[in-house]
Every structure is written in structure tokens, then in C-alpha cells.
Design an enzyme around this catalytic site. Structure first.
Site, PDB file in Angstrom:
ATOM      1  NE  ARG A   1      -2.701   0.611   3.413  1.00 40.15           N
ATOM      2  CZ  ARG A   1      -1.887   1.538   4.520  1.00 40.15           C
ATOM      3  NH1 ARG A   1      -1.288   2.268   4.199  1.00 40.15           N
ATOM      4  NH2 ARG A   1      -1.688   0.766   5.544  1.00 40.15           N
TER       5      ARG A   1
ATOM      6  CE  LYS B   1     -10.084   7.351 -19.537  1.00 36.80           C
ATOM      7  NZ  LYS B   1     -11.073   6.737 -19.167  1.00 36.80           N
TER       8      LYS B   1
ATOM      9  CE1 TYR C   1     -14.537  11.325 -17.287  1.00 36.00           C
ATOM     10  CE2 TYR C   1     -13.569  11.653 -15.074  1.00 36.00           C
ATOM     11  CZ  TYR C   1     -14.177  10.893 -16.083  1.00 36.00           C
ATOM     12  OH  TYR C   1     -14.681   9.360 -15.841  1.00 36.00           O
TER      13      TYR C   1
ATOM     14  CG  ASP D   1      -6.865  14.969 -16.925  1.00 35.49           C
ATOM     15  OD1 ASP D   1      -6.113  14.506 -17.552  1.00 35.49           O
ATOM     16  OD2 ASP D   1      -8.110  14.572 -16.337  1.00 35.49           O
TER      17      ASP D   1
HETATM   18  N1  PLP Z   1      -9.441  12.568 -17.057  1.00 31.55           N
HETATM   19  C1  PLP Z   1      -9.991  12.376 -18.085  1.00 31.55           C
HETATM   20  C2  PLP Z   1      -9.699  13.616 -19.005  1.00 31.55           C
HETATM   21  C3  PLP Z   1     -10.682  11.377 -18.559  1.00 31.55           C
HETATM   22  O1  PLP Z   1     -11.390  11.197 -19.674  1.00 31.55           O
HETATM   23  C4  PLP Z   1     -11.112  10.367 -17.655  1.00 31.55           C
HETATM   24  C5  PLP Z   1     -11.909   9.098 -17.669  1.00 31.55           C
HETATM   25  O2  PLP Z   1     -12.556   9.032 -18.630  1.00 31.55           O
HETATM   26  C6  PLP Z   1     -10.589  10.363 -16.161  1.00 31.55           C
HETATM   27  C7  PLP Z   1      -9.612  11.606 -15.982  1.00 31.55           C
HETATM   28  C8  PLP Z   1     -10.700   9.562 -15.199  1.00 31.55           C
HETATM   29  O3  PLP Z   1      -9.882   8.433 -15.187  1.00 31.55           O
HETATM   30  P1  PLP Z   1     -10.300   6.990 -14.641  1.00 31.55           P
HETATM   31  O4  PLP Z   1     -11.623   6.593 -15.228  1.00 31.55           O
HETATM   32  O5  PLP Z   1      -9.169   6.166 -15.023  1.00 31.55           O
HETATM   33  O6  PLP Z   1     -10.296   7.285 -13.211  1.00 31.55           O
END
Ligand code: PLP
Length: 380
Positions: free
Chosen positions: A47, A198, A101, A173
Site C-alpha cells: 500500500r 487511456k 471531465y 490533466d
Molecule cells: N481525466 C480524463 C480526461 C478522463 O477522460 C477520465 C476518464 O474518462 C479521467 C480523468 C478519469 O480516469 P479513470 O477513469 O482512470 O479514473
């Protein structure tokens, strides 16, 4: 310094190799013999995010993004929430880009707000709006490299400069761009977060996240992660490390295919509008040419027939799959109003340019001519 494609393969790999293994094995062990850990966070326990599989990924991701250090997490949302909680406390204020997002929007409004952390959403392209939102308690400026799903590209170096000038932490992000197309730390950002689910992993088979930045900030994030417990499993670490090695070839092909499909869709009579930073019609195309090494594998578009036409399109695909998520080898299409952004108020969605019929397309690794034929027959 080695170039990105070489870093993807070799950065952070153990020297000497473990028993000569060219690929780092999976260390599926929750705990390790007690050493001389002086601090709780240095105890060798899964962890605490310090297994050999974690350490290699941390070093590799830090190199790729040009940061001092990195941590991987159990999902992209774990990366975003842990990084935010590491730098924020009750009474602090966030300036955030308006179109984020959906999960991040829900986190700041639904989870951080009740903890006494307020957020002001701004037009990330309007410096006067950033200045108007500033409070004595503002601690964080949060944005996305290319917004999901509208593909906006804000003045990112301007945001990082504004944050530095006012003593704020800048966090971005960069999931949609990946380090192949954009490296935010070189433009002044303090913390980069990814949904490694992704492009970084790239095979649609795990959920994972990453946070990259300066050593002291990342140590804060890692300690918060140790407490919150959103640790990435060693098997998922192994898959992420494997996926990363091909990031360059995958993303460059996805950049090329998306550019071709965006141009083709923009001239199709059934299509009303295409959002893609590689098209000259994109309002920030000049900035995209300046900042990005590639325009990415994501685009979105509206059809003249609205929601009904979009639903018919998704139901008629033979190669593309009607599914959320992105960045994998399979071409995926979705309606953000019903998936990634379903949690937003419909009026807010519309104000952000996310109509009910907006189609988001994650271009995969199939032959682009087959993808175009599939879209053509489905639009027909
Ligand atoms: N940031 C973006 C731009 C995303 O498209 C996503 C998920 O689709 C996330 C963060 C969240 O990621 P996760 O689904 O791996 O938690």
C-alpha cells in the site's frame, strides 16, 4: 538525454536487470522483509507504493514528463483526488477550467465543496476571468490540456505563469495529449495528472492513474496516497509498463488517423460541426500548431440530425464500438451527455457546448480507410 521513444523502453528499468530478465517480472508480494526504514512511508509494504513494479513506473513516468518524480495510482480519479487533497485544505479555493471531465467536475462540486473547498469555474482562455476569480484563499489552478469532450485548448503557458505569479499550484490533466503530444512541466506546470487507463496503458484492459511533478510535491502526494490507499496493483503496474513501451508508435498513428477522419467528417454533408485542434476551423488551431507535437486521437462532432442521428450512427457501426473510455486500440464512440458528462446538469452541459447529440470519437489503431468506410456506411 535520450529521446522519448527510447525513454519509453529504457527509462527507469532496473540496473542490473533482475536475474537478467529483459522484462521486469511482477512482484506479487504484499510485504517485504523488514529493512532499516526510518519512516513509516519507507516501510516496504504494497500500500505504500514502493514495490519494484511501482518504482520502475515512477522513474519512467517522471522521465517522460520531464518531472523529478511520479506516483502511479489505482485510477485516474485516484490521481486527481489524491493530488488535490495533498495540496488543499478546508478553506482553500480552486480556480478550475469550466469544461472538465465529468468525474473531476463531480469531485470538486460534490466532494470537495462539502469539505469546505470551493471552486470557481472560469473560461480558461480569458486571463481577466482568472484575475477576477482570484481570492486570498486561492491555492490551486486546475485545467486540462485538451478538454473532454470539446477539445478546447486554453493558453496553457499563460495559466502556468499566472499560477506562479500568484503563488498557486498549477495542475493539469494531460490525459488526452499524453507526453507524446505535450509535456506540461516544460511549460511551467507544477503537477501533471493522467488517467493512465487511456493512452499511457493504451490497451483498454486496466484502470490506472499517475501524478508527476517536483520531488517535494510528489512526496506529499505519495504520502496522501499511502493514507487513502488507492494503490495500483502490481499486475496492473506490469501491464501499464508494457503498454507504455509502445506509446509513441500508437499515439503517432492515432494522431494521423484522427486528423484524416476529422477532415473527412468536416466535409461530410451529414456533419454539422467537428471539434478537432488539427483542423484550421478550430478556434485555437494556431496555438495547437505552436504548443502540440500532435493533435491527438480524440475528436467530437455534431450531426445535422441531432440526437436521433447520433443514436442511429452509434447503432450502425460495424468496427467502431459504442462504449465510453478512450485511448485504446479499438475505435470507441460515445455520447458524452449519456456517459462521461451524464452527471452534469443538462443546462450546464449545453452551456459548455456538450449537446445531447455530440458524438465523441476515440480513434483506435485500425486501418484508417476501414474506419472511414465504417463511418460512411453508418452515416448513410
Ligand atoms: N481525466 C480524463 C480526461 C478522463 O477522460 C477520465 C476518464 O474518462 C479521467 C480523468 C478519469 O480516469 P479513470 O477513469 O482512470 O479514473
Amino acid at each position: 538525454m535520450k529521446r522519448l521513444d527510447t525513454q519509453l523502453i529504457h527509462a527507469g528499468e532496473p540496473e542490473p536487470r533482475v536475474r537478467g530478465a529483459v522484462v521486469l517480472p511482477i512482484f506479487q508480494s504484499s510485504t517485504y522483509e523488514s529493512g532499516d526504514a526510518a519512516d513509516y512511508h519507507d516501510i516496504r509494504y504494497l500500500r505504500l507504493n514502493n514495490s519494484p513494479n511501482h518504482e520502475v513506473l515512477h522513474a519512467k513516468l517522471a522521465t517522460l514528463e520531464g518531472g523529478d518524480a511520479a506516483v502511479v495510482t489505482a485510477s485516474g480519479m485516484a490521481a486527481i483526488s489524491t493530488a488535490m487533497l495533498a495540496v488543499l485544505r478546508t478553506g482553500d479555493h480552486i480556480i478550475a477550467q469550466r469544461c472538465l471531465y465529468g468525474g473531476t467536475h463531480a469531485l470538486v462540486t460534490g466532494d470537495l465543496e462539502p469539505l469546505g473547498i470551493e471552486t470557481t469555474f472560469v473560461d480558461a482562455d480569458d486571463p481577466s476571468a482568472w484575475a477576477a476569480a482570484l481570492r486570498p484563499t486561492t491555492r490551486l489552478f486546475y485545467c486540462e490540456t485538451l478538454t473532454n469532450p470539446t477539445l478546447e485548448l486554453a493558453d496553457l503557458p499563460g495559466i502556468a505563469g499566472f499560477a506562479r505569479q500568484h503563488g498557486l499550484v498549477s495542475m493539469i490533466d494531460s490525459t488526452f495529449a499524453s507526453p507524446v503530444n505535450f509535456r506540461p512541466i516544460a511549460h511551467g506546470f507544477d503537477l501533471v495528472v493522467h488517467s493512465a487507463t487511456k493512452y499511457l496503458n493504451g490497451h483498454s484492459d486496466i484502470v490506472a492513474g499517475a501524478v508527476i511533478g517536483r520531488a517535494a510535491l510528489i512526496e506529499k502526494v505519495r504520502r496522501k496516497l499511502d493514507h487513502l490507499g488507492a494503490t495500483l496493483d502490481p499486475h496492473a503496474c506490469f501491464l501499464l509498463q508494457r503498454g507504455l513501451k509502445t506509446l509513441g508508435v500508437r499515439v503517432r498513428q492515432q494522431n494521423a488517423s484522427a486528423l484524416a477522419l476529422a477532415g473527412w467528417l468536416a466535409s461530410h454533408p451529414a456533419v454539422e460541426h467537428v471539434n478537432y485542434p488539427g483542423l484550421p476551423s478550430h478556434p485555437r488551431h494556431a496555438r495547437a500548431c505552436e504548443l502540440l507535437d500532435g493533435f491527438g486521437g480524440m475528436l467530437s462532432f455534431e450531426l445535422h440530425g441531432g440526437l436521433d442521428a447520433a443514436t442511429a450512427l452509434l447503432g450502425s457501426l460495424r468496427i467502431g464500438i459504442d462504449a465510453p473510455s478512450l485511448g485504446g486500440p479499438e475505435t470507441l464512440l460515445s455520447l458524452p451527455a449519456r456517459s462521461s458528462h451524464a452527471g452534469l446538469e443538462p443546462s450546464l452541459r449545453r452551456a459548455l457546448g456538450i449537446g445531447d447529440g455530440l458524438v465523441r470519437l476515440s480513434v483506435g489503431l485500425e486501418d484508417v480507410a476501414d474506419l472511414r468506410d465504417d463511418l460512411a456506411q453508418a452515416l448513410g
